[in-house]
Motif scaffolding. Structure first.
Motif, PDB file in Angstrom:
ATOM      1  N   GLU A  73      35.852  -9.977 -66.051  1.00  0.00           N
ATOM      2  CA  GLU A  73      37.230 -10.154 -65.558  1.00  0.00           C
ATOM      3  C   GLU A  73      37.574  -9.174 -64.439  1.00  0.00           C
ATOM      4  O   GLU A  73      38.570  -9.329 -63.745  1.00  0.00           O
ATOM      5  N   LEU A  74      36.763  -8.128 -64.316  1.00  0.00           N
ATOM      6  CA  LEU A  74      37.048  -7.097 -63.307  1.00  0.00           C
ATOM      7  C   LEU A  74      36.427  -7.403 -61.946  1.00  0.00           C
ATOM      8  O   LEU A  74      36.635  -6.667 -60.981  1.00  0.00           O
ATOM      9  N   LYS A  75      35.633  -8.442 -61.869  1.00  0.00           N
ATOM     10  CA  LYS A  75      34.952  -8.751 -60.615  1.00  0.00           C
ATOM     11  C   LYS A  75      35.955  -8.818 -59.487  1.00  0.00           C
ATOM     12  O   LYS A  75      37.053  -9.295 -59.706  1.00  0.00           O
ATOM     13  N   ALA A 115      53.863  -6.147 -56.239  1.00  0.00           N
ATOM     14  CA  ALA A 115      54.400  -7.005 -55.165  1.00  0.00           C
ATOM     15  C   ALA A 115      53.602  -6.777 -53.877  1.00  0.00           C
ATOM     16  O   ALA A 115      53.243  -7.731 -53.185  1.00  0.00           O
ATOM     17  N   ALA A 116      53.311  -5.520 -53.571  1.00  0.00           N
ATOM     18  CA  ALA A 116      52.546  -5.211 -52.353  1.00  0.00           C
ATOM     19  C   ALA A 116      51.167  -5.873 -52.417  1.00  0.00           C
ATOM     20  O   ALA A 116      50.658  -6.384 -51.416  1.00  0.00           O
ATOM     21  N   LEU A 117      50.599  -5.886 -53.624  1.00  0.00           N
ATOM     22  CA  LEU A 117      49.273  -6.484 -53.797  1.00  0.00           C
ATOM     23  C   LEU A 117      49.361  -8.006 -53.628  1.00  0.00           C
ATOM     24  O   LEU A 117      48.575  -8.600 -52.890  1.00  0.00           O
ATOM     25  N   ARG A 118      50.338  -8.602 -54.312  1.00  0.00           N
ATOM     26  CA  ARG A 118      50.523 -10.069 -54.237  1.00  0.00           C
ATOM     27  C   ARG A 118      50.753 -10.525 -52.811  1.00  0.00           C
ATOM     28  O   ARG A 118      50.190 -11.495 -52.347  1.00  0.00           O
ATOM     29  N   GLU A 119      51.625  -9.777 -52.119  1.00  0.00           N
ATOM     30  CA  GLU A 119      52.029 -10.194 -50.768  1.00  0.00           C
ATOM     31  C   GLU A 119      51.110  -9.626 -49.696  1.00  0.00           C
ATOM     32  O   GLU A 119      51.377  -9.791 -48.504  1.00  0.00           O
ATOM     33  N   ASP A 120      50.058  -8.954 -50.117  1.00  0.00           N
ATOM     34  CA  ASP A 120      49.081  -8.386 -49.192  1.00  0.00           C
ATOM     35  C   ASP A 120      49.747  -7.463 -48.166  1.00  0.00           C
ATOM     36  O   ASP A 120      49.462  -7.515 -46.974  1.00  0.00           O
ATOM     37  N   ARG A 121      50.665  -6.640 -48.677  1.00  0.00           N
ATOM     38  CA  ARG A 121      51.361  -5.701 -47.792  1.00  0.00           C
ATOM     39  C   ARG A 121      50.778  -4.307 -47.982  1.00  0.00           C
ATOM     40  O   ARG A 121      51.007  -3.651 -48.993  1.00  0.00           O
ATOM     41  N   GLY A 122      50.041  -3.869 -46.996  1.00  0.00           N
ATOM     42  CA  GLY A 122      49.420  -2.545 -47.063  1.00  0.00           C
ATOM     43  C   GLY A 122      50.435  -1.477 -46.720  1.00  0.00           C
ATOM     44  O   GLY A 122      51.563  -1.769 -46.326  1.00  0.00           O
ATOM     45  N   PRO A 123      50.045  -0.229 -46.878  1.00  0.00           N
ATOM     46  CA  PRO A 123      50.927   0.889 -46.546  1.00  0.00           C
ATOM     47  C   PRO A 123      51.099   1.050 -45.032  1.00  0.00           C
ATOM     48  O   PRO A 123      50.286   0.549 -44.258  1.00  0.00           O
ATOM     49  N   THR A 124      52.136   1.751 -44.657  1.00  0.00           N
ATOM     50  CA  THR A 124      52.390   2.001 -43.237  1.00  0.00           C
ATOM     51  C   THR A 124      51.487   3.127 -42.736  1.00  0.00           C
ATOM     52  O   THR A 124      50.872   3.840 -43.531  1.00  0.00           O
ATOM     53  N   LEU A 140      41.004  -5.428 -55.413  1.00  0.00           N
ATOM     54  CA  LEU A 140      42.052  -5.628 -56.422  1.00  0.00           C
ATOM     55  C   LEU A 140      42.680  -7.011 -56.275  1.00  0.00           C
ATOM     56  O   LEU A 140      42.944  -7.702 -57.249  1.00  0.00           O
ATOM     57  N   ARG A 141      42.932  -7.416 -55.034  1.00  0.00           N
ATOM     58  CA  ARG A 141      43.514  -8.747 -54.776  1.00  0.00           C
ATOM     59  C   ARG A 141      42.590  -9.842 -55.280  1.00  0.00           C
ATOM     60  O   ARG A 141      43.017 -10.806 -55.914  1.00  0.00           O
ATOM     61  N   GLN A 142      41.301  -9.675 -54.997  1.00  0.00           N
ATOM     62  CA  GLN A 142      40.307 -10.664 -55.411  1.00  0.00           C
ATOM     63  C   GLN A 142      40.246 -10.733 -56.947  1.00  0.00           C
ATOM     64  O   GLN A 142      40.198 -11.814 -57.526  1.00  0.00           O
ATOM     65  N   MET A 143      40.290  -9.573 -57.578  1.00  0.00           N
ATOM     66  CA  MET A 143      40.251  -9.525 -59.049  1.00  0.00           C
ATOM     67  C   MET A 143      41.457 -10.237 -59.646  1.00  0.00           C
ATOM     68  O   MET A 143      41.338 -11.039 -60.571  1.00  0.00           O
ATOM     69  N   GLN A 144      42.636  -9.976 -59.064  1.00  0.00           N
ATOM     70  CA  GLN A 144      43.869 -10.576 -59.594  1.00  0.00           C
ATOM     71  C   GLN A 144      43.896 -12.089 -59.405  1.00  0.00           C
ATOM     72  O   GLN A 144      44.547 -12.797 -60.162  1.00  0.00           O
ATOM     73  N   ALA A 145      43.179 -12.587 -58.396  1.00  0.00           N
ATOM     74  CA  ALA A 145      43.149 -14.032 -58.141  1.00  0.00           C
ATOM     75  C   ALA A 145      42.195 -14.737 -59.098  1.00  0.00           C
ATOM     76  O   ALA A 145      42.254 -15.948 -59.273  1.00  0.00           O
ATOM     77  N   SER A 193      40.212 -15.653 -62.817  1.00  0.00           N
ATOM     78  CA  SER A 193      40.768 -16.069 -64.111  1.00  0.00           C
ATOM     79  C   SER A 193      40.597 -14.916 -65.094  1.00  0.00           C
ATOM     80  O   SER A 193      39.620 -14.162 -65.044  1.00  0.00           O
ATOM     81  N   GLY A 194      41.596 -14.770 -65.976  1.00  0.00           N
ATOM     82  CA  GLY A 194      41.533 -13.714 -66.993  1.00  0.00           C
ATOM     83  C   GLY A 194      41.657 -12.325 -66.422  1.00  0.00           C
ATOM     84  O   GLY A 194      41.114 -11.369 -66.987  1.00  0.00           O
ATOM     85  N   ALA A 195      42.356 -12.192 -65.288  1.00  0.00           N
ATOM     86  CA  ALA A 195      42.535 -10.871 -64.679  1.00  0.00           C
ATOM     87  C   ALA A 195      43.183  -9.925 -65.691  1.00  0.00           C
ATOM     88  O   ALA A 195      43.997 -10.349 -66.515  1.00  0.00           O
ATOM     89  N   PRO A 196      42.815  -8.636 -65.675  1.00  0.00           N
ATOM     90  CA  PRO A 196      43.379  -7.686 -66.643  1.00  0.00           C
ATOM     91  C   PRO A 196      44.844  -7.393 -66.344  1.00  0.00           C
ATOM     92  O   PRO A 196      45.361  -7.769 -65.283  1.00  0.00           O
TER      93      PRO A 196
END
Ligand SMILES: [Zn+2]
Length: 281
Positions: A171-173, A223-232, A252-257, A259-262
């Protein structure tokens, strides 16, 4: 896999204009909680993931130039949120904490270390090397306050990379390997470079079997991860290496997308804290 008792704790918060932390943010000030994990291993006892703010932070930021840290990142720590006070309410004495996993050496993660005299302190060599190589100003500009480390830190430090390297759950892939801190698969430390050189996250299963990943500052918020908003650029200045930050963030984005993300817990995500706090009231 050994299951762990887990509680998420908020130990103070800092405030920042949103537009400094993430691109496309507003000027309005946002509160960033300092979150810590309290875990109980059936044989190894109590363990913390980070410590948040503490009164020691005031001492460490009293002299110049360290006072600039307090000025640029104002923080608040109500007495009832002090980590030792929260632990006391749970019947846990400071001496009962057997291990603290240090995600990284930024002041808002390690300010409470001096309160846990019996704990083995788990970090990565690279994290300490980065601190040792920098000047006082260099450390300050990277958010690191060496004065927060206990005087016997070097005697109690344990390096995560000395533990056996094992494969992470599927699930961590795309994260593949972790360090098996207790040799029983119960707590796996994952190197998350970029924000700092030796930043660590931890992966474990809670008693209800929920796979949980505390990811420190590898992203500011869900939210930053979901919306792919990096830091300034301003927030990136404290990073060890921006290219590595981007790579960790992308994983992290790939992992969350998948199935069965932690259950992912970024250390400063207000939304994660509110959802947890509401669900446990
Ligand atoms: Zn940090």
């Amino acid at each position: 896999m050994t299951r762990l008792q887990f509680k998420l704790l908020k130990v103070g918060h800092c405030s920042h204009p949103e537009c400094i932390a993430q691109r496309g943010g507003r000027w309005a000030s946002m509160l960033f909680p300092a979150l810590c994990g309290l875990l109980r291993h059936p044989q190894r006892g109590w363990m913390l993931f980070d410590t948040g703010y503490s009164a020691h932070f005031m001492d460490a930021t009293a002299p110049f130039p360290e006072r600039l840290y307090r000025w640029t990142t104002p923080f608040s720590l109500p007495p009832e949120e002090m980590l030792t006070a929260q632990l006391q309410r749970l019947g846990i004495a400071p001496g009962d904490i057997a291990h603290v996993v240090i995600s990284h050496l930024h002041g808002d993660h390690i300010a409470g270390l001096r309160d846990f005299p019996n704990a083995r302190l788990i970090t990565m060599r690279g994290e300490l090397e980065a601190m040792d190589q920098r000047s006082r100003f260099g450390n300050l500009s990277h958010g690191t306050l060496p004065a927060l480390l206990p005087p016997d830190f070097r005697q109690r430090v344990v390096y995560a990379e000395d533990a056996a390297q094992v494969s992470l759950p599927a699930e961590l892939k795309p994260f593949e390997h972790g360090f098996d801190l207790f040799g029983d698969g119960s707590v796996l430390a994952v190197h998350l470079p970029g924000h700092s050189r030796g930043q660590l996250g931890i992966v474990f299963r809670q008693e209800d079997d929920r796979l949980t990943f505390m990811s420190a500052d590898a992203c500011w918020s869900m939210a930053a991860l979901r919306e792919d908003r990096g830091p300034t650029w301003l927030a990136r200045r404290i990073f060890d290496r921006n290219d590595q930050y981007q790579d960790t963030f992308r994983r992290l984005r790939q992992m969350q997308a998948g199935s069965g993300a932690p259950w992912l817990i970024p250390s400063h995500c207000a939304q994660t804290w509110k959802a947890y706090d509401d669900s446990t009231r």
